[in-house]
Design a protein around this motif. Structure first.
Motif, short mmCIF file in Angstrom:
data_model
loop_
_atom_site.label_atom_id
_atom_site.label_comp_id
_atom_site.label_asym_id
_atom_site.label_seq_id
_atom_site.Cartn_x
_atom_site.Cartn_y
_atom_site.Cartn_z
N TYR A 47 0.82 -1.22 0.00
CA TYR A 47 0.00 0.00 0.00
C TYR A 47 0.85 1.26 0.00
O TYR A 47 0.48 2.27 -0.60
N ARG A 48 2.01 1.21 0.64
CA ARG A 48 2.91 2.36 0.63
C ARG A 48 3.37 2.64 -0.80
O ARG A 48 3.34 3.78 -1.26
N LYS A 49 3.74 1.59 -1.52
CA LYS A 49 4.19 1.77 -2.90
C LYS A 49 3.05 2.19 -3.82
O LYS A 49 3.25 3.00 -4.72
N LEU A 50 1.86 1.63 -3.59
CA LEU A 50 0.70 2.03 -4.39
C LEU A 50 0.38 3.52 -4.22
O LEU A 50 -0.07 4.18 -5.17
N ARG A 51 0.63 4.04 -3.02
CA ARG A 51 0.39 5.47 -2.76
C ARG A 51 1.56 6.32 -3.22
O ARG A 51 1.48 7.54 -3.20
N GLY A 52 2.66 5.67 -3.61
CA GLY A 52 3.83 6.43 -4.04
C GLY A 52 4.61 7.02 -2.88
O GLY A 52 5.32 8.00 -3.05
N GLN B 230 3.45 10.97 7.58
CA GLN B 230 1.98 10.96 7.57
C GLN B 230 1.40 10.23 8.78
O GLN B 230 0.31 10.56 9.24
N ALA B 231 2.11 9.20 9.26
CA ALA B 231 1.60 8.39 10.37
C ALA B 231 2.08 8.87 11.74
O ALA B 231 1.66 8.33 12.75
N ALA C 151 -2.69 2.95 8.85
CA ALA C 151 -3.81 2.71 7.92
C ALA C 151 -4.41 4.04 7.46
O ALA C 151 -4.71 4.20 6.27
N ALA C 152 -4.57 4.97 8.39
CA ALA C 152 -5.12 6.28 8.03
C ALA C 152 -4.20 7.00 7.04
O ALA C 152 -4.67 7.60 6.07
N ALA C 153 -2.90 6.92 7.28
CA ALA C 153 -1.93 7.55 6.38
C ALA C 153 -1.99 6.93 4.99
O ALA C 153 -1.81 7.63 3.98
N LEU C 154 -2.25 5.64 4.93
CA LEU C 154 -2.34 4.93 3.65
C LEU C 154 -3.74 5.00 3.04
O LEU C 154 -3.96 4.50 1.94
N GLU C 155 -4.67 5.59 3.79
CA GLU C 155 -6.07 5.73 3.37
C GLU C 155 -6.71 4.38 3.08
O GLU C 155 -7.37 4.19 2.05
N ILE C 156 -6.49 3.43 4.01
CA ILE C 156 -7.09 2.10 3.90
C ILE C 156 -7.69 1.73 5.25
O ILE C 156 -7.37 2.33 6.28
N ASP C 157 -8.53 0.72 5.25
CA ASP C 157 -9.07 0.18 6.49
C ASP C 157 -7.96 -0.59 7.20
O ASP C 157 -7.12 -1.23 6.54
#
Length: 100
Positions: A15-20, A29-30, A56-62
């Motif tokens: 998810y970190r890589k998907l968000r760039g 962010q976290a 999770a909030a920083a990555l905008e995921i549950d």
């Protein structure tokens, strides 16, 4: 590293890589240090529940997405892809060595 740590580490990276995000950006962010994020992603540390929520909030995921077992499959696929690519390049190199 146990399976829970592997799952968390793989999903965080995915998810970190998907968000760039770099590890530094995710840490910012976290509300954590980049070193702490690196320790989690390497399976050497396990975050508290509040930190899991912040990540999770920083990555905008549950939060539960961080423990989705598909993350382990993703990590294994990436490793397999890299190994196959290296093997294929090695075979091609050997083939061309024989030609010349």
């Amino acid at each position: 590293m146990n399976n829970l740590q592997k799952c968390l580490a793989a999903n965080m990276k995915k998810y970190r890589k998907l968000r760039g995000f770099s590890q530094e950006k995710l840490a910012e962010q976290a509300g954590a240090s980049a070193n702490y994020i690196a320790l989690i992603e390497s399976g050497k540390n396990f975050p508290s529940l509040p930190m899991i929520c912040q990540i999770a909030a920083a990555l905008e995921i549950d939060e539960l997405e961080l423990f989705n077992v598909a993350g382990i499959k993703y990590e294994n696929f990436q490793k397999m892809h890299k190994e196959l690519s290296c093997d294929i390049l090695h075979v091609i190199d050997k083939y061309f060595e024989r030609l010349y």
